[in-house]
Motif scaffolding. Structure first.
Motif, PDB file in Angstrom:
ATOM      1  N   ILE A  69      27.814 -63.010  -0.383  1.00  0.00           N
ATOM      2  CA  ILE A  69      28.775 -62.390   0.531  1.00  0.00           C
ATOM      3  C   ILE A  69      29.046 -60.986   0.007  1.00  0.00           C
ATOM      4  N   GLY A  70      28.672 -59.991   0.794  1.00  0.00           N
ATOM      5  CA  GLY A  70      28.832 -58.598   0.386  1.00  0.00           C
ATOM      6  C   GLY A  70      30.291 -58.163   0.401  1.00  0.00           C
ATOM      7  N   ALA A  71      30.593 -57.210  -0.467  1.00  0.00           N
ATOM      8  CA  ALA A  71      31.940 -56.642  -0.528  1.00  0.00           C
ATOM      9  C   ALA A  71      31.835 -55.174  -0.897  1.00  0.00           C
ATOM     10  N   VAL A  72      32.809 -54.398  -0.457  1.00  0.00           N
ATOM     11  CA  VAL A  72      32.873 -52.980  -0.796  1.00  0.00           C
ATOM     12  C   VAL A  72      34.333 -52.616  -1.046  1.00  0.00           C
ATOM     13  N   TYR A  73      34.532 -51.759  -2.059  1.00  0.00           N
ATOM     14  CA  TYR A  73      35.881 -51.352  -2.458  1.00  0.00           C
ATOM     15  C   TYR A  73      35.993 -49.839  -2.465  1.00  0.00           C
ATOM     16  N   PHE A  74      37.162 -49.363  -2.060  1.00  0.00           N
ATOM     17  CA  PHE A  74      37.475 -47.936  -2.057  1.00  0.00           C
ATOM     18  C   PHE A  74      38.710 -47.734  -2.922  1.00  0.00           C
ATOM     19  N   PHE A  75      38.604 -46.830  -3.886  1.00  0.00           N
ATOM     20  CA  PHE A  75      39.722 -46.526  -4.778  1.00  0.00           C
ATOM     21  C   PHE A  75      39.943 -45.021  -4.746  1.00  0.00           C
ATOM     22  N   PHE A  76      41.158 -44.610  -4.410  1.00  0.00           N
ATOM     23  CA  PHE A  76      41.499 -43.200  -4.240  1.00  0.00           C
ATOM     24  C   PHE A  76      42.679 -42.861  -5.138  1.00  0.00           C
ATOM     25  N   GLU A  77      42.586 -41.740  -5.836  1.00  0.00           N
ATOM     26  CA  GLU A  77      43.684 -41.289  -6.697  1.00  0.00           C
ATOM     27  C   GLU A  77      43.990 -39.823  -6.422  1.00  0.00           C
ATOM     28  N   ASN A 117      21.793 -52.510 -10.444  1.00  0.00           N
ATOM     29  CA  ASN A 117      20.578 -52.901  -9.730  1.00  0.00           C
ATOM     30  C   ASN A 117      20.883 -53.868  -8.603  1.00  0.00           C
ATOM     31  N   GLN A 118      20.680 -55.141  -8.757  1.00  0.00           N
ATOM     32  CA  GLN A 118      20.888 -56.063  -7.641  1.00  0.00           C
ATOM     33  C   GLN A 118      22.344 -56.456  -7.437  1.00  0.00           C
ATOM     34  N   ASN A 119      23.238 -56.031  -8.328  1.00  0.00           N
ATOM     35  CA  ASN A 119      24.631 -56.462  -8.225  1.00  0.00           C
ATOM     36  C   ASN A 119      25.567 -55.458  -7.570  1.00  0.00           C
ATOM     37  N   PHE A 120      25.508 -54.185  -7.967  1.00  0.00           N
ATOM     38  CA  PHE A 120      26.462 -53.228  -7.425  1.00  0.00           C
ATOM     39  C   PHE A 120      25.901 -51.811  -7.417  1.00  0.00           C
ATOM     40  N   ASP A 121      26.547 -50.975  -6.592  1.00  0.00           N
ATOM     41  CA  ASP A 121      26.319 -49.529  -6.559  1.00  0.00           C
ATOM     42  C   ASP A 121      27.693 -48.883  -6.513  1.00  0.00           C
ATOM     43  N   LEU A 122      27.877 -47.831  -7.286  1.00  0.00           N
ATOM     44  CA  LEU A 122      29.156 -47.135  -7.349  1.00  0.00           C
ATOM     45  C   LEU A 122      28.921 -45.631  -7.328  1.00  0.00           C
ATOM     46  N   VAL A 123      29.682 -44.940  -6.496  1.00  0.00           N
ATOM     47  CA  VAL A 123      29.714 -43.475  -6.520  1.00  0.00           C
ATOM     48  C   VAL A 123      31.164 -43.085  -6.752  1.00  0.00           C
ATOM     49  N   MET A 124      31.372 -42.194  -7.725  1.00  0.00           N
ATOM     50  CA  MET A 124      32.711 -41.695  -8.050  1.00  0.00           C
ATOM     51  C   MET A 124      32.683 -40.175  -7.940  1.00  0.00           C
ATOM     52  N   VAL A 125      33.699 -39.618  -7.288  1.00  0.00           N
ATOM     53  CA  VAL A 125      33.763 -38.186  -7.030  1.00  0.00           C
ATOM     54  C   VAL A 125      35.122 -37.642  -7.452  1.00  0.00           C
ATOM     55  N   ARG A 126      35.090 -36.451  -8.062  1.00  0.00           N
ATOM     56  CA  ARG A 126      36.328 -35.694  -8.284  1.00  0.00           C
ATOM     57  C   ARG A 126      36.218 -34.403  -7.504  1.00  0.00           C
ATOM     58  N   LYS A 129      42.222 -32.147  -7.399  1.00  0.00           N
ATOM     59  CA  LYS A 129      43.134 -33.111  -8.019  1.00  0.00           C
ATOM     60  C   LYS A 129      42.961 -34.533  -7.484  1.00  0.00           C
ATOM     61  N   TYR A 130      41.875 -34.754  -6.738  1.00  0.00           N
ATOM     62  CA  TYR A 130      41.593 -36.060  -6.160  1.00  0.00           C
ATOM     63  C   TYR A 130      40.373 -36.699  -6.820  1.00  0.00           C
ATOM     64  N   VAL A 131      40.442 -37.999  -7.034  1.00  0.00           N
ATOM     65  CA  VAL A 131      39.309 -38.772  -7.546  1.00  0.00           C
ATOM     66  C   VAL A 131      39.199 -40.004  -6.654  1.00  0.00           C
ATOM     67  N   PHE A 132      37.973 -40.295  -6.221  1.00  0.00           N
ATOM     68  CA  PHE A 132      37.795 -41.536  -5.467  1.00  0.00           C
ATOM     69  C   PHE A 132      36.459 -42.155  -5.822  1.00  0.00           C
ATOM     70  N   ASN A 133      36.387 -43.455  -5.611  1.00  0.00           N
ATOM     71  CA  ASN A 133      35.102 -44.118  -5.755  1.00  0.00           C
ATOM     72  C   ASN A 133      34.952 -45.185  -4.686  1.00  0.00           C
ATOM     73  N   ILE A 134      33.692 -45.423  -4.376  1.00  0.00           N
ATOM     74  CA  ILE A 134      33.330 -46.500  -3.466  1.00  0.00           C
ATOM     75  C   ILE A 134      32.317 -47.354  -4.209  1.00  0.00           C
ATOM     76  N   LYS A 135      32.574 -48.645  -4.214  1.00  0.00           N
ATOM     77  CA  LYS A 135      31.707 -49.562  -4.940  1.00  0.00           C
ATOM     78  C   LYS A 135      31.263 -50.702  -4.029  1.00  0.00           C
ATOM     79  N   ILE A 136      29.956 -50.811  -3.879  1.00  0.00           N
ATOM     80  CA  ILE A 136      29.396 -52.007  -3.253  1.00  0.00           C
ATOM     81  C   ILE A 136      29.337 -53.028  -4.375  1.00  0.00           C
ATOM     82  N   ASN A 137      30.122 -54.058  -4.244  1.00  0.00           N
ATOM     83  CA  ASN A 137      30.160 -55.079  -5.287  1.00  0.00           C
ATOM     84  C   ASN A 137      29.701 -56.381  -4.653  1.00  0.00           C
TER      85      ASN A 137
END
Length: 159
Positions: A69-77, A117-126, A129-137
């Motif tokens: 079951i795929g999941a994706v998370y967004f974290f914003f600071e 690899n087969q588990n997750f992909d994450l991109v983090m950007v600054r 003064k903003y930092v965010f990441n999106i993770k396919i988990n």
């Protein structure tokens, strides 16, 4: 992964011309996951020097090819001063570079990519003064790295 409570009336911080909770919504999650999805978590927190917002989406059904079951998370600071964002980004990069996290170009002031690899992909950007990441988990056969990158670019341009 339970990150709090999913509630449609969560508060978010309006910054300039965007609302952090609207930067990443179900439509973006569906594009990345490649299948119908629903909100599982939505949490925001305001502290003296920062604001954070986290949301998670999960596929409505297991992937027929992988059974996952795929999941994706967004974290914003958002930090009150840019130094907080720079430190946060640097701390994450320094902690993970020996585990495969690499710097990438063309996103914000600085960005990184990390994969399991087969588990997750994450991109983090600054950006400023903003930092965010999106993770396919829990990557599945329908997860899209190209959609992840497109959405990261769109969000970067909005902030």
């Amino acid at each position: 992964m339970n990150l709090g409570h999913a509630h449609p009336q969560y508060y978010s911080l309006k910054i300039d011309k965007f609302n952090s909770a609207k930067l990443f919504a179900r439509a973006e999650a569906v594009k990345i996951l490649g299948t119908a999805a629903h909100l599982t978590d939505s949490v925001s927190k305001k502290e003296a020097s920062s604001f954070t917002y986290l949301c998670g989406y999960q596929a409505d059904m297991a992937d027929p090819k992988t059974g996952k079951i795929g999941a994706v998370y967004f974290f914003f600071e958002e930090y009150q001063i840019i130094d907080g964002a720079i430190k946060r980004f640097s701390d994450v990069y320094l902690s993970n570079r020996t585990h495969g996290m690499v710097k990438i170009d063309n996103f914000g002031d600085e960005a990184v990519y990390h994969t399991g690899n087969q588990n997750f992909d994450l991109v983090m950007v600054r950006k400023g003064k903003y930092v965010f990441n999106i993770k396919i988990n829990t990557r599945t056969s329908s997860s899209s790295l190209s959609e992840l990158k497109k959405i990261v670019k769109e969000i970067t341009e909005k902030i």
